[in-house]
Design an enzyme around this catalytic site. Structure first.
Site, PDB file in Angstrom:
ATOM      1  N   TYR A 150       3.503   3.754  16.894  1.00  0.00           N
ATOM      2  CA  TYR A 150       2.350   2.867  17.078  1.00  0.00           C
ATOM      3  C   TYR A 150       1.820   3.051  18.498  1.00  0.00           C
ATOM      4  O   TYR A 150       2.465   2.679  19.466  1.00  0.00           O
ATOM      5  CB  TYR A 150       2.721   1.398  16.850  1.00  0.00           C
ATOM      6  N   HIS A 152      11.510   5.647   9.806  1.00  0.00           N
ATOM      7  CA  HIS A 152      10.154   5.232   9.407  1.00  0.00           C
ATOM      8  C   HIS A 152       9.673   5.987   8.164  1.00  0.00           C
ATOM      9  O   HIS A 152       9.091   5.412   7.254  1.00  0.00           O
ATOM     10  CB  HIS A 152       9.202   5.492  10.584  1.00  0.00           C
ATOM     11  N   SER A 186       2.544  -5.150   5.143  1.00  0.00           N
ATOM     12  CA  SER A 186       1.214  -5.323   4.534  1.00  0.00           C
ATOM     13  C   SER A 186       1.253  -6.296   3.369  1.00  0.00           C
ATOM     14  O   SER A 186       0.720  -6.022   2.285  1.00  0.00           O
ATOM     15  CB  SER A 186       0.639  -3.974   4.071  1.00  0.00           C
ATOM     16  N   PRO A 187       1.889  -7.472   3.542  1.00  0.00           N
ATOM     17  CA  PRO A 187       1.999  -8.422   2.426  1.00  0.00           C
ATOM     18  C   PRO A 187       0.670  -9.061   2.052  1.00  0.00           C
ATOM     19  O   PRO A 187       0.563  -9.697   1.010  1.00  0.00           O
ATOM     20  CB  PRO A 187       2.973  -9.483   2.961  1.00  0.00           C
ATOM     21  N   LEU A 188      -0.355  -8.853   2.889  1.00  0.00           N
ATOM     22  CA  LEU A 188      -1.683  -9.382   2.572  1.00  0.00           C
ATOM     23  C   LEU A 188      -2.583  -8.302   1.985  1.00  0.00           C
ATOM     24  O   LEU A 188      -3.798  -8.462   1.924  1.00  0.00           O
ATOM     25  CB  LEU A 188      -2.326  -9.994   3.826  1.00  0.00           C
ATOM     26  N   ARG A 210      -3.167  -4.931   2.913  1.00  0.00           N
ATOM     27  CA  ARG A 210      -3.953  -4.081   3.817  1.00  0.00           C
ATOM     28  C   ARG A 210      -4.791  -3.068   3.041  1.00  0.00           C
ATOM     29  O   ARG A 210      -5.970  -2.910   3.257  1.00  0.00           O
ATOM     30  CB  ARG A 210      -2.995  -3.327   4.750  1.00  0.00           C
ATOM     31  N   GLY A 211      -4.116  -2.383   2.115  1.00  0.00           N
ATOM     32  CA  GLY A 211      -4.790  -1.345   1.359  1.00  0.00           C
ATOM     33  C   GLY A 211      -5.790  -1.873   0.359  1.00  0.00           C
ATOM     34  O   GLY A 211      -6.606  -1.130  -0.170  1.00  0.00           O
ATOM     35  N   PHE A 212      -5.741  -3.189   0.075  1.00  0.00           N
ATOM     36  CA  PHE A 212      -6.678  -3.749  -0.895  1.00  0.00           C
ATOM     37  C   PHE A 212      -8.056  -3.897  -0.280  1.00  0.00           C
ATOM     38  O   PHE A 212      -9.074  -3.726  -0.930  1.00  0.00           O
ATOM     39  CB  PHE A 212      -6.187  -5.122  -1.367  1.00  0.00           C
ATOM     40  N   SER A 250      -9.109  -2.245   2.497  1.00  0.00           N
ATOM     41  CA  SER A 250      -9.513  -1.125   3.344  1.00  0.00           C
ATOM     42  C   SER A 250      -9.142   0.190   2.678  1.00  0.00           C
ATOM     43  O   SER A 250      -8.610   0.226   1.583  1.00  0.00           O
ATOM     44  CB  SER A 250      -8.814  -1.215   4.704  1.00  0.00           C
TER      45      SER A 250
END
Length: 326
Positions: free
Chosen positions: A60, A127, A206-208, A210-212, A214
């Site tokens: 990161y 990772h 990404s429990p919210l 992220r990919g949905f 973006s």
């Protein structure tokens, strides 16, 4: 605001907050790096609120997120936090290279310890899996780092069920980090049951979704379809008196006592909203209703659009092949 409770992550003794804080967005991805004093204030606010499980990685930034965490943990703060970082990915010539050979594992750990300015990493994840190196070899080096007191617990990220089993046979794996949300549920068939069978904790990034919102799922050909799902989630959230984000996060919390979601944010108000999800209680009927909106194949678009490997591409050669080549 009530303090966030605690949980045992895995069966090796690590205890963390019921919800963690993903720190990637503070220094990397989703726009330019955020002002350092603001991010340090957010980290301190999180710890004071009881969210003590902090998640970073050497990639990161690269490196800048670990340096930021190192600064935030000064002045007695380190003792209050459970710190997770990761190794395995680098961009030597602007292109992702994944490495899990022993020399790299050791050098990466030393680099992280230096940037974080600490003596020991609480949870050290691979990772991404290096598919050229038998997983036993990578975990064997991590086991040595545990014995030397440089790391306390070993984790894996985006690893297949068979790779997790092979790794766990060399040294107990404490946690597996995977993408799990209402919108990403492909881990439920094999990975989650394997973790539970072996007593490995589950860390949901990404429990919210992220990919949905973006990347490929935001492309015109997928957006209209996915928007309908979001609207249905929105309606149920309104009925529950919470935000759609809190509802989505509550769904992850309801997956089990062995699951710790690590939503990321760069704003204190969003952080406060995220911990509010812990107060949202869902009945089995509401869980089923949510899941009916987002069946496994209902979301259109891949999670990543840039060739970053996932657990589906994480099997490694047999150990015998490595021994033969040495």
């Amino acid at each position: 605001m009530a303090k966030v409770g605690r949980m045992k992550l895995g069966s090796q003794g690590l205890e963390v907050s019921l919800q963690g804080l993903g720190c990637m967005g503070m220094s990397d991805a989703y726009g330019p790096p955020k002002p350092e004093p603001d991010m340090i204030a957010l980290i301190h606010h999180a710890i004071e609120s009881g969210v003590t499980f902090l998640d970073t990685s050497d990639v990161y930034g690269p490196h800048t997120n670990e340096i930021l965490l190192g600064k935030a943990l000064k002045g007695g703060v380190r003792e209050k936090a459970e710190l997770a970082t990761k190794f395995g990915g680098s961009f030597p010539e602007g292109k992702l290279e994944i490495r899990g050979d022993p020399a790299y594992v050791r050098a990466a750990c030393e680099g992280s310890l230096k940037r974080l300015d600490i003596d020991c990493i609480d949870l050290y994840y691979q990772h991404r899996v290096d598919t050229r190196v038998p997983i036993e070899v990578t975990i064997g080096e991590l086991k040595k780092l545990v014995e030397e007191g440089k790391i306390k617990y070993i984790g894996m990220s985006e690893a297949s069920a068979s790779t997790i089993r092979r790794a766990h046979a060399v040294h107990p794996i404490t946690a597996v980090q995977l993408e799990w949300s209402l919108w990403t549920r492909d881990v439920e068939e094999e990975i989650v049951p394997t973790c539970r069978e072996l007593g490995i904790g589950i860390v949901a990034y990404s429990p919210l979704g992220r990919g949905f919102l973006s990347l490929p799922r935001f492309q015109p050909e997928n957006l209209e379809h996915n928007k309908t799902i979001f609207e249905r989630v929105n309606e149920l959230a309104a009925k529950k008196g919470c935000t759609p984000s809190q509802l989505a996060l509550a769904w992850v919390h309801h997956q089990g006592k062995d699951v710790c979601p690590i939503p990321g944010t760069t704003k204190i108000e969003n952080f406060n909203q995220n911990i509010g999800a812990l107060s949202v209680k869902l009945t089995p009927e509401e869980m089923a209703e949510l899941e009916s909106f987002v069946a496994e194949d209902a979301v259109k678009g891949d999670r990543y659009g840039d060739g970053i490997p996932t657990w589906k591409e994480s099997d490694t050669p047999p150990l015998s092949s490595w021994k033969d080549a040495q």
